[in-house]
Enzyme design. Structure first.
Site, PDB file in Angstrom:
ATOM      1  N   ASP A   1      52.955  24.761  49.687  1.00  0.00           N
ATOM      2  CA  ASP A   1      53.619  26.066  49.633  1.00  0.00           C
ATOM      3  C   ASP A   1      55.125  25.831  49.657  1.00  0.00           C
ATOM      4  O   ASP A   1      55.586  24.737  49.983  1.00  0.00           O
ATOM      5  CB  ASP A   1      53.206  26.942  50.831  1.00  0.00           C
TER       6      ASP A   1
ATOM      7  N   ASP B   1      58.144  23.785  45.523  1.00  0.00           N
ATOM      8  CA  ASP B   1      58.495  25.004  44.791  1.00  0.00           C
ATOM      9  C   ASP B   1      57.977  24.806  43.360  1.00  0.00           C
ATOM     10  O   ASP B   1      58.550  24.042  42.580  1.00  0.00           O
ATOM     11  CB  ASP B   1      60.018  25.169  44.818  1.00  0.00           C
TER      12      ASP B   1
ATOM     13  N   GLY C   1      52.028  32.032  44.039  1.00  0.00           N
ATOM     14  CA  GLY C   1      52.626  32.985  43.096  1.00  0.00           C
ATOM     15  C   GLY C   1      53.061  34.236  43.806  1.00  0.00           C
ATOM     16  O   GLY C   1      52.916  34.360  45.028  1.00  0.00           O
TER      17      GLY C   1
ATOM     18  N   SER D   1      43.361  38.387  38.760  1.00  0.00           N
ATOM     19  CA  SER D   1      43.301  39.513  39.693  1.00  0.00           C
ATOM     20  C   SER D   1      42.599  40.702  39.059  1.00  0.00           C
ATOM     21  O   SER D   1      42.554  40.842  37.826  1.00  0.00           O
ATOM     22  CB  SER D   1      44.737  39.892  40.056  1.00  0.00           C
ATOM     23  N   ASN D   2      42.109  41.575  39.923  1.00  0.00           N
ATOM     24  CA  ASN D   2      41.582  42.861  39.439  1.00  0.00           C
ATOM     25  C   ASN D   2      42.676  43.616  38.677  1.00  0.00           C
ATOM     26  O   ASN D   2      42.374  44.461  37.839  1.00  0.00           O
ATOM     27  CB  ASN D   2      41.028  43.671  40.611  1.00  0.00           C
TER      28      ASN D   2
ATOM     29  N   TYR E   1      52.869  42.502  37.266  1.00  0.00           N
ATOM     30  CA  TYR E   1      52.057  41.510  37.989  1.00  0.00           C
ATOM     31  C   TYR E   1      50.729  41.265  37.249  1.00  0.00           C
ATOM     32  O   TYR E   1      50.333  40.118  37.025  1.00  0.00           O
ATOM     33  CB  TYR E   1      51.815  42.023  39.413  1.00  0.00           C
TER      34      TYR E   1
ATOM     35  N   LYS F   1      49.061  37.859  35.343  1.00  0.00           N
ATOM     36  CA  LYS F   1      47.721  37.301  35.552  1.00  0.00           C
ATOM     37  C   LYS F   1      47.010  37.112  34.210  1.00  0.00           C
ATOM     38  O   LYS F   1      46.268  36.156  34.019  1.00  0.00           O
ATOM     39  CB  LYS F   1      46.907  38.203  36.484  1.00  0.00           C
TER      40      LYS F   1
ATOM     41  N   ARG G   1      39.460  52.343  47.795  1.00  0.00           N
ATOM     42  CA  ARG G   1      39.466  51.508  46.588  1.00  0.00           C
ATOM     43  C   ARG G   1      38.921  50.112  46.900  1.00  0.00           C
ATOM     44  O   ARG G   1      38.158  49.528  46.142  1.00  0.00           O
ATOM     45  CB  ARG G   1      40.893  51.413  46.027  1.00  0.00           C
TER      46      ARG G   1
END
Ligand code: 15L
Length: 270
Positions: free
Chosen positions: A31, A47, A69, A107-108, A132, A136, A170
């Site tokens: 990280d 990084d 990310g 991601s969703n 965002y 993805k 949700r």
């Protein structure tokens, strides 16, 4: 025992995942932020927007789980640096270092503009709900390129929301418990013969919007269902004044320009 690199290890998903996978793989955590690695795990500060760092951390591993990310909707500069440049660097560094397998948490929000009254599978075309979400989709496209052109084995997980409990209405549809996350990631690391796969990273939620038969085909048998929390969650759900968010799977990502970043340093109270 396989050596597995987890980038973005200090984040929410990284923390759950490294705890769940401890002892199963030799974990190398990485990280930008410092981390005291648990016993038996290694930490490398890096990084990923710098290729030299990406090359350093991907050397000598069997698989990469690239969680690093920017994790929500936010400023384009931050997304560009972390999710476009950083993502490219990790795929390219893995290729140069001969790493065969890479798992990517898409991601969703790559498909967040599908409506909640639709059930979608892994073959639908992307409908990102945010910058965002677009980043993805970039990751999914890059993975597809690296699979087809360079023969890398790529496992794409369109992740819902990881946590010990679903957070709101949700998230009853997209909740992903830590133990189900660990099961799906283990399939992504260990299942032989993966070329390029897209699966949904969710638990066995009764209210899901996804046909996750591709994950099931690969052996995924989720243990948890958000329904156990539904009554409690629905009783405290505030009324929504955002009909677009309410109608679409991505929720507020469909309308907001910025969503609070869980990784941002907490403001000190005066
Ligand atoms: C995501 O993709 C984010 O990384 C996470 O922070 C949550 O916002 C999640 O989606 C969600 O949709 O709940």
């Amino acid at each position: 025992m396989k050596t597995v690199l987890i980038t973005g290890a200090t984040g929410d998903v990284g923390t759950h995942l490294s705890r769940e996978l401890a002892g199963k793989y030799k974990l190398r955590l990485s990280d930008r932020r410092p981390l005291k690695a648990p016993k038996g795990q290694a930490f490398m500060k890096a990084d990923i927007s710098k290729m030299s760092d990406a090359l350093r951390i991907t050397k000598g591993v069997d698989a990469v789980v690239h969680l690093g990310g920017y994790s929500v909707e936010g400023p384009w500069d931050a997304i560009l640096k972390a999710n476009i440049i950083g993502c490219y660097n990790v795929f390219e560094a893995a290729r140069r270092n001969g790493v065969k397998r890479i798992l990517f948490p898409t991601s969703n929000h790559a498909v967040g503009f599908y409506r909640r009254d639709e059930t979608i599978d892994h073959k639908v075309y992307p409908k990102p709900d945010s910058r965002y979400g677009v980043s993805k989709v970039f990751g999914e496209a890059l993975g597809s390129l690296y699979a087809d052109k360079y023969g890398m084995e790529v496992f794409m997980m369109r992740i819902g929301n990881v946590g010990p409990k679903p957070l709101d209405k949700r998230r009853l549809s997209i909740w992903f418990s830590p133990r189900d996350l660990a099961q799906l990631v283990s399939i992504g690391i260990d299942r032989p013969g993966i070329k390029f796969e897209i699966v949904y990273g969710i638990s066995n939620n009764k209210r899901r919007w996804y046909d996750n038969s591709n994950a099931e085909r690969l052996g995924y048998r989720p243990q948890d269902d958000s329904e156990a929390y539904a009554e409690e969650i629905l009783a405290k759900e505030p009324p929504s004044n955002d009909p677009i968010a309410e109608m679409h799977q991505g929720g507020v990502f469909c309308t907001a320009e910025e969503v609070p970043n869980p990784a941002a340093p907490k403001k000190k109270k005066r």
